[in-house]
Design an enzyme around this catalytic site. Sequence first.
Site, PDB file in Angstrom:
ATOM      1  N   VAL A 111      38.734  35.622  41.848  1.00 52.04           N
ATOM      2  CA  VAL A 111      40.160  35.766  41.537  1.00 52.04           C
ATOM      3  C   VAL A 111      40.907  36.183  42.804  1.00 52.04           C
ATOM      4  CG1 VAL A 111      41.885  36.973  40.122  1.00 52.04           C
ATOM      5  CG2 VAL A 111      39.632  36.453  39.162  1.00 52.04           C
ATOM      6  N   LYS A 124      41.283  32.045  36.547  1.00 49.55           N
ATOM      7  CA  LYS A 124      41.403  33.373  37.172  1.00 49.55           C
ATOM      8  C   LYS A 124      42.121  34.352  36.234  1.00 49.55           C
ATOM      9  CE  LYS A 124      41.420  31.246  41.740  1.00 49.55           C
ATOM     10  NZ  LYS A 124      42.228  30.527  42.724  1.00 49.55           N
TER      11      LYS A 124
HETATM   12  N1  HSE Z   1      41.139  26.186  45.118  1.00 47.03           N
HETATM   13  C1  HSE Z   1      41.399  27.585  45.039  1.00 47.03           C
HETATM   14  C2  HSE Z   1      42.813  27.864  45.501  1.00 47.03           C
HETATM   15  C3  HSE Z   1      40.410  28.333  45.880  1.00 47.03           C
HETATM   16  O1  HSE Z   1      43.426  26.974  46.093  1.00 47.03           O
HETATM   17  O2  HSE Z   1      43.315  28.957  45.257  1.00 47.03           O
HETATM   18  C4  HSE Z   1      40.529  29.827  45.727  1.00 47.03           C
HETATM   19  O3  HSE Z   1      40.126  30.220  44.461  1.00 47.03           O
END
Ligand code: HSE
Length: 440
Positions: free
Chosen positions: A132, A205
């Site tokens: 997260v 998240k």
């Molecule tokens: N793909 C995710 C982002 C990576 O761009 O936040 C971090 O969790």
Amino acid sequence: MRSIGIGLIGWGTVGCGLIRILRENAALMENRLGTRLELRRVADLDLNRPRPVQADPKILTTRADDILEDPDIDVVVELMGGIGAAKQIISRALQNRKHVVTANKALLAHAGNELFALAREMGRSIQFEASVAGGIPFIKSLREGLAANRIQTIFGILNGTANYILTRMTDEGLSFQDALKEAQARGYAEADPSLDIEGTDTAHKLSIAGAIAFGTPIQFDQVYIEGISKIDPVDIRFGEEFGYQLKLLAIARNTDDGIEMRVHPTLIPNQHVLASVKGAYNAVHSHGNAVGNIMLYGLGAGMMPTGSAVAADLMDLARDIQLGVPTRIPPLAFPEDRISPVPVKPMADVVTCYYFRFAAVDRPGVLSKISGILGQHDISIAAVIQKGRQAEETVPIVMLTHEAREADVRNALEEIDRLEVVHAPTQFIRIENQETDQMA
Ligand code: HSE
Ligand code: NDP
């Protein structure tokens, strides 16, 4: 004190960050811990791909089993991503009595409750700080620093890719696709970038953070999700004219009639502390009943910030291993028998303010027809602008509302979009004004 043996599965973006930190900060970490974190094995399917950080060739393997079956490995770090194979690997690691560190929010959102139960059964720990908000220690803050608070709200920019895209579209006028390509080149995006742009990653998240904040199991299937892929740059510009920035927000709110858990593009006032969060930065603004407002800010994606969070988890585990305890703090910060589902408020019942853009024919009486329907549905107008004058052509009419119930808004817009003078579906974006005063 014996060193702690680490096996890394997934030598990709985050894996590279972890290897570099374990190498470059080895002495500092050893000083802090009084023991050494020793990377004993690195597994990846393809060992020959060029990478920004190299690993000692003697510890490389293509077989995850070489880690899972190795008695000298105390902690398995899962940084391969995905759900199916990663779940099997973590389960086997726990069954083989190894601790686990993961950054895999997708897996935790779908199977975290089950994996936490298995960890408990095996007397081992799963740590997941990097899952997260990347480098921001939000999980630790919720579990420890804010432990004495009733958490009332969480407002988060939790996806670096989406925030990077919106920033590049807003500040540089880049197209959505070009901005996404840049985010991918910088290592921010998921292997499947639809998870970033459709809001799913943010919801993963939010479901993890919400569970810790409210003492519930992870309830990913209850989170309302809308992404940014259908955002028209014109709405970003109109929003700016009214003094708002567009962000993909994760919102959790603890109300008397249930918790809100939602992810959607949101207009927030320029003076809102989250409005200035740009690029791949993430930020979380929470309100606890004792602490008041608290804001955490930092890079939410990328090799080094995410590696930093994984390394911090390893240090926590090393301390627990030294103390001989499986884990000092349960994964969701409540003992298992104190965790219970809490009803999540249906999106239809959520009350917030709205931005509408109507594509209506420029003809006398049209505006009053639209406002009449809004009034019939208890929606009151806070501001209106009409862009241009072209008799019998459609022109954008942009409206902001006072607080309204989502179900009323949906019903009103359905009726308005059926009008013969309205030529395209009305665009609507939710506005969050409510916490602004508290944050000033
Ligand atoms: N793909 C995710 C982002 C990576 O761009 O936040 C971090 O969790
Ligand atoms: P990458 O795709 O860069 O790296 C994953 C690596 O794991 C790849 O090298 C991949 O190999 C390898 N791999 C896949 N399956 C296996 C397997 N069965 N055995 C061994 N290796 C395997 O991903 P990231 O480093 O970006 O992300 C890793 C995790 O961290 C994900 O869960 C992601 O969501 C999370 N995360 C990522 C952040 C970021 O900024 N990138 C931030 C926060 C969390 P191959 O390429 O050959 O398939």
